[in-house]
Design a protein around this motif. Structure first.
Motif, PDB file in Angstrom:
ATOM      1  N   SER A   1      -1.248  -5.902  18.436  1.00 60.32           N
ATOM      2  CA  SER A   1      -1.790  -6.092  17.318  1.00 60.32           C
ATOM      3  C   SER A   1      -1.745  -7.034  16.264  1.00 60.32           C
ATOM      4  N   SER A   2      -0.673  -7.675  17.875  1.00 65.25           N
ATOM      5  CA  SER A   2      -0.854  -8.940  17.053  1.00 65.25           C
ATOM      6  C   SER A   2      -2.494 -10.538  17.622  1.00 65.25           C
ATOM      7  N   GLY A   3      -2.465  -9.840  18.089  1.00 69.34           N
ATOM      8  CA  GLY A   3      -3.663 -10.402  18.144  1.00 69.34           C
ATOM      9  C   GLY A   3      -5.010 -10.593  17.337  1.00 69.34           C
ATOM     10  N   TRP A   4      -4.630  -9.802  16.789  1.00 68.32           N
ATOM     11  CA  TRP A   4      -5.472 -10.510  15.217  1.00 68.32           C
ATOM     12  C   TRP A   4      -4.720 -10.551  14.145  1.00 68.32           C
ATOM     13  N   LEU A   5      -2.927 -10.360  13.565  1.00 66.22           N
ATOM     14  CA  LEU A   5      -1.972 -10.329  12.653  1.00 66.22           C
ATOM     15  C   LEU A   5      -2.230 -11.877  12.660  1.00 66.22           C
ATOM     16  N   PRO A   6      -2.157 -12.448  11.266  1.00 64.10           N
ATOM     17  CA  PRO A   6      -2.053 -13.589  10.496  1.00 64.10           C
ATOM     18  C   PRO A   6      -0.353 -13.983  10.921  1.00 64.10           C
TER      19      PRO A   6
ATOM     20  N   TRP B   1       2.085 -16.229  16.884  1.00 60.20           N
ATOM     21  CA  TRP B   1       3.226 -15.786  17.609  1.00 60.20           C
ATOM     22  C   TRP B   1       2.694 -15.803  19.348  1.00 60.20           C
TER      23      TRP B   1
ATOM     24  N   ARG C   1       2.830 -14.621  22.243  1.00 58.20           N
ATOM     25  CA  ARG C   1       1.993 -13.237  22.978  1.00 58.20           C
ATOM     26  C   ARG C   1       1.867 -13.373  24.635  1.00 58.20           C
TER      27      ARG C   1
ATOM     28  N   ARG D   1       5.340  -7.286   9.062  1.00 57.95           N
ATOM     29  CA  ARG D   1       3.674  -7.662   9.215  1.00 57.95           C
ATOM     30  C   ARG D   1       2.781  -6.816  11.069  1.00 57.95           C
TER      31      ARG D   1
ATOM     32  N   GLY E   1       0.937  -3.757  11.551  1.00 56.59           N
ATOM     33  CA  GLY E   1       0.114  -3.728  12.819  1.00 56.59           C
ATOM     34  C   GLY E   1       0.621  -2.150  13.860  1.00 56.59           C
TER      35      GLY E   1
ATOM     36  N   VAL F   1      -2.575   0.807  15.076  1.00 60.39           N
ATOM     37  CA  VAL F   1      -2.604   0.539  16.843  1.00 60.39           C
ATOM     38  C   VAL F   1      -2.874   1.268  16.662  1.00 60.39           C
TER      39      VAL F   1
END
Length: 336
Positions: A234-239, A242, A244, A311, A315, A319
């Motif tokens: 989810s961190s790929g699309w959360l504002p 991050w 990653r 957040r 996410g 997911v």
């Protein structure tokens, strides 16, 4: 009759009606939080545990272990049986009564809004520089001493709580509900409540709560690892900014350091994505407790990290739900 009742050698109980009930329960929880004005099944489970513990937690260690294991079995099986019987009876009287009862039970097993609100209750005064109010709010959701914590330590406590409880408050109930509906979700909440009440390694509960603690470890095992993966996805699309790269490998390496076999997975993932360090030294009633560190101390934690953890929590459960539904749909397509 419950839309999720397991039957046959291998049942895949996902139906449109059942999934609709679960989504409705999620929406109710997001809008209204815990159904405090209605009879709460988890409160009833807690009272049963307290009644049994007061009468059975005495005598030699071996006897306490046996009675604690028996209490665990009675409470968990009883929670499932009562939930199943209630839904069966009400569904027999009228399908709408059964659906309404199942919606209420599913709703009572979730804590999405409650967990987010608890995190924000710490973040808001912390961002305003009101450390005493932030410490009081943190003290409502953690067992550690909070009186002397500075801004970074207050933020750490809130971030750890949001990350860890995203499993037992959200993704694990969703996991078991998708498999067995409200009765199985209620049985999971019984397991979780047992652990929160008697699953401690102190003189009073070390033997009596042993079975409860081990069963809670087993019940949370799949959801904890799924949650960590889902948070990363989810961190790929959360504002947010991050960290990653390397977060998956670091989480795999660091999560087993945590004293809990499950809590380390979401905590390590959140720590690595935020670029902060969780764990360290805590105090409980003045006694020091050393926890293994997770993540890297690139910077001190602050109030904004609590909002970021919330957040990631949202996410993660979204997911996780999508992955679980897809897995059940695939399984249903291949199981005759």
């Amino acid at each position: 009759m419950s839309q999720w009742l397991l039957s046959g050698a291998l049942a895949v109980p996902l139906t449109l009606a059942g999934l609709g009930l679960l989504l409705a329960a999620i929406i109710l929880d997001l809008l209204a939080g815990d159904p405090r004005r209605l009879p709460h099944p988890v409160v009833g489970i807690g009272r049963a545990i307290a009644w049994l513990e007061a009468r059975w937690n005495h005598g030699p260690a071996a006897s306490r272990r046996r009675r604690g294991a028996l209490m665990t079995a009675l409470v968990v099986v009883g929670a499932y049986a009562v939930g199943w019987a209630l839904l069966t009876l009400l569904g027999w009287l009228h399908p709408w009564l059964g659906w309404a009862a199942e919606l209420w039970l599913l709703w009572s097993c979730l804590a999405i809004k409650g967990l987010a609100d608890a995190g924000r209750a710490v973040a808001v005064p912390l961002a305003e520089g009101d450390l005493p109010a932030a410490r009081r709010a943190l003290g409502m959701i953690v067992g550690r001493d909070t009186q002397a914590l500075d801004e970074s330590e207050i933020a750490r406590g809130a971030v750890e709580t949001v990350a860890e409880n995203s499993v037992d408050g959200i993704t694990a109930p969703l996991f078991w509900a998708l498999i067995g509906g409200a009765p199985l979700a209620l049985a999971y909440k019984a397991v979780n409540t047992l652990d929160s009440m008697v699953g401690y390694r102190n003189a009073r509960y070390r033997d009596f709560g042993w079975a409860s603690a081990r069963l809670d470890d087993l019940a949370n095992w799949p959801a904890a690892r799924l949650t960590a993966l889902a948070i990363w996805l989810s961190s790929g699309w959360l504002p947010g900014e991050w960290q990653r790269r390397g977060a998956l490998a670091a989480t795999w390496r660091e999560a087993p350091r945590h004293p809990s076999p499950n809590a380390g997975w979401p905590e390590a993932m959140v720590a690595n994505l935020l670029g902060v360090q969780l764990g360290g030294v805590n105090y409980y009633a003045g006694e020091v407790s050393h926890r293994a560190t997770l993540g890297s101390p690139h910077r001190p934690l602050c109030a904004a990290d609590i909002g970021a953890a919330i957040r990631l929590m949202h996410g993660g459960w979204v997911v996780s739900l999508l992955l679980l539904v897809m897995a059940l749909l695939i399984l249903r397509s291949v199981v005759p």
